[in-house]
Motif scaffolding. Sequence first.
Motif, PDB file in Angstrom:
ATOM      1  N   ARG A  61      10.019   4.717   3.540  1.00 38.99           N
ATOM      2  CA  ARG A  61       9.624   5.169   4.879  1.00 38.99           C
ATOM      3  C   ARG A  61      10.878   5.382   5.722  1.00 38.99           C
ATOM      4  NH1 ARG A  61       5.404   1.988   8.823  1.00 38.99           N
ATOM      5  NH2 ARG A  61       3.893   3.333   7.740  1.00 38.99           N
ATOM      6  N   PHE A 260      13.081   0.816   3.123  1.00 39.11           N
ATOM      7  CA  PHE A 260      12.713   1.334   4.437  1.00 39.11           C
ATOM      8  C   PHE A 260      13.934   1.400   5.348  1.00 39.11           C
ATOM      9  CE2 PHE A 260       8.915  -1.373   3.184  1.00 39.11           C
ATOM     10  CZ  PHE A 260       8.242  -0.324   2.581  1.00 39.11           C
ATOM     11  N   ALA A 271       6.428  -1.572   8.510  1.00 41.51           N
ATOM     12  CA  ALA A 271       6.452  -0.781   7.277  1.00 41.51           C
ATOM     13  C   ALA A 271       5.938  -1.593   6.094  1.00 41.51           C
ATOM     14  CB  ALA A 271       7.871  -0.282   7.015  1.00 41.51           C
TER      15      ALA A 271
END
Length: 285
Positions: A61, A260, A271
């Motif tokens: 992410r 992430f 996340a």
Amino acid sequence: MRTIKQLHRAQSAPIADLITYRALPTRSVEHLEPFLFLNHHGPQVYPPSNRGLPFGPHPHRGFETVTFILEGDIMHQDSGGHQSVIEAGGIQWMTAGSGLIHSEVSSDAFKQTGGPLEILQLWVNLPAKDKMVAPRYTGLQASQIPVVTLDEGRVQLQAVSGTWSGTQGAVESPAGVALATVQFQQGGKLSLSIPAEHTIFCYVIRGKLQVNGQSAEARQLVEFNYDGNDLHVEAQSADAVLLLGHARPFGEPIVAYGPFVMNSEAEIHQAYADYQAGKFGTWQE
């Protein structure tokens, strides 16, 4: 002419039986914002009946991965439904954005027959406003990427993104990141003007180059100051290859943990929570 701040040598960081050099981050440099991470896999030769690349399903992410397949291939699959097998000379550009799960493994054909393998994966940050965009993926074979021929054929520049000598790259970067791979014959010269406020990403993949008057060799990352526009590169060996990029830094906090990259610890915690809650999509073999 832009001055060089420091040369950074990639560190050996093998992954199982995969030869890997970590070029970013290393002990001497954390990141060259917005360029966050570079792994150089290979070169090596896989035998027949091998297990291939070890990068099974994992989440991301908040950033983008750009993968350069120099030798061998990569079979990509992700929770957004994208699938491809990209061969030597091709690239993969994945915007993880709000989050997805993907795998990067070798094709069945490569695992059966083996052969040479060399791959680079670069992580490029996304600005805060784009960190939660919908994920997307582009996989391109070598024939789909424009090539700019310079210095009477002694320099071949593969325009991946951005504009290079008037040629638009194959991928439109949401953050305005320009990326190219450049192949040099011995003595080949490349001269470019890059905005002084941009970070230059300059990693020597193979061979030996003179970069703004300083020698740089294979597996060295050249870090520049922000004090000029001109970049001059000349090949000091045959078949030198360079990964070259530039972009305006975002000037935002960078908080990276595992797969992430966000702007705060709270966003990292979110996340992980979203991933564990299944919000990154469903993985199907």
